[in-house]
Design an enzyme around this catalytic site. Structure first.
Site, PDB file in Angstrom:
ATOM      1  CG  HIS A 167      39.497  42.485  54.308  1.00 13.39           C
ATOM      2  ND1 HIS A 167      39.209  42.134  53.008  1.00 13.39           N
ATOM      3  CD2 HIS A 167      40.720  41.958  54.592  1.00 13.39           C
ATOM      4  CE1 HIS A 167      40.219  41.412  52.525  1.00 13.39           C
ATOM      5  NE2 HIS A 167      41.138  41.300  53.462  1.00 13.39           N
ATOM      6  CD  GLU A 199      44.858  43.300  53.006  1.00 10.40           C
ATOM      7  OE1 GLU A 199      43.626  43.320  52.834  1.00 10.40           O
ATOM      8  OE2 GLU A 199      45.466  42.261  53.268  1.00 10.40           O
TER       9      GLU A 199
HETATM   10  O1  LIG Z   1      43.310  39.459  54.410  1.00 10.08           O
HETATM   11  C1  LIG Z   1      44.168  39.119  53.604  1.00 10.08           C
HETATM   12  C2  LIG Z   1      44.361  39.894  52.371  1.00 10.08           C
HETATM   13  O2  LIG Z   1      43.132  40.186  51.747  1.00 10.08           O
HETATM   14  C3  LIG Z   1      45.347  39.254  51.426  1.00 10.08           C
HETATM   15  O3  LIG Z   1      44.796  38.122  50.822  1.00 10.08           O
HETATM   16  P1  LIG Z   1      45.812  37.199  49.960  1.00 10.08           P
HETATM   17  O4  LIG Z   1      46.926  36.766  50.897  1.00 10.08           O
HETATM   18  O5  LIG Z   1      44.980  36.038  49.498  1.00 10.08           O
HETATM   19  O6  LIG Z   1      46.337  38.045  48.818  1.00 10.08           O
END
Ligand SMILES: O=C[C@H](O)COP(=O)(O)O
Length: 225
Positions: free
Chosen positions: A95, A143
């Site tokens: 991540h 992401e």
């Molecule tokens: O694991 C989730 C991602 O990092 C997205 O985070 P978020 O929904 O707070 O933008």
């Protein structure tokens, strides 16, 4: 034939938010578990490692991270084997907020597979998504870090990164599923992600920090209808 929506997955990452620790994690898991049952949508919660055992009794659970340390005289690791023993069915790897080396990603995917657990490898660019797809994970999660926690959805602000990642990943390994995350806050954001070809989405802040997490999750699930 089962459509893309029915195959979609929503992963809710509780991260290290105060609202997602201990009994609060269990409360959020109950909301997710009830909606998973009533909607038929696959919803997975990713809690703190110390909450996996309790949360996995309520809803499908992925670890936020697992280490590549071997079994034995090791201290402080989060082992895939112990995550499995606690009830996790898979784990995030790499991540943006918990990055690991390419070797650890590769060995982590293989070790999770050997344990019959799923792996979701996070990537920040289509090129890295393609590279990690070579390791054969269950999922690649694209992401863009700059949108994480922003409330601005990747499926709206940067749709090309989603379509380009899907294209590159499928060219390397068609069996690897691609999901997207960062700023996903509504059913409309999720609907757009599915329309782009994503097989689900990750969400964190919009759900965990919401005044009414159940309403947010109902809206997200509504985007899959
Ligand atoms: O694991 C989730 C991602 O990092 C997205 O985070 P978020 O929904 O707070 O933008």
């Amino acid at each position: 034939m089962i459509g893309k929506r029915e195959m979609a997955l929503i992963l809710l990452n509780l991260k290290a938010y105060e609202q997602g620790i201990g009994e609060k994690a269990e409360t959020l898991a109950s909301i997710a578990g009830e909606l998973a049952k009533s909607s038929g949508v696959r919803i997975v919660i990713s809690p703190q490692a110390t909450d996996i055992a309790a949360v996995s009794k309520i809803v499908e659970t992925f670890a936020q991270h697992v280490d590549s340390a071997p079994l034995g005289a090791q201290t402080g690791s989060i082992l895939p084997e112990s995550a499995k023993a606690a009830g996790a069915t898979g784990s995030l790897l790499n991540h943006a907020e918990r990055q690991i080396s390419d070797d650890d990603i590769k060995t982590g995917v293989a070790r999770l597979k050997a344990l019959e657990m799923e792996s979701m490898v996070c990537a920040s660019t289509p090129e890295l998504a393609a590279k990690y797809a070579e390791y054969g994970p269950t999922y690649i999660a694209i992401e863009p870090p700059e949108l994480i926690g922003s409330g601005v959805s990747v499926s709206t602000a940067n749709p090309d990164i989603v379509t380009e990642s899907i294209e590159k990943v499928k060219a390397v390994n068609p069996s690897v599923k691609v999901v997207c995350g960062a700023g996903i806050s509504s059913g409309e954001d999720l609907r757009k992600a599915i329309e782009l070809g994503s097989e689900g989405a990750l969400a964190a802040s919009a759900f965990v920090k919401a005044d009414d997490p159940k309403a947010v999750l109902e809206d997200l699930v509504g985007g899959l209808k």
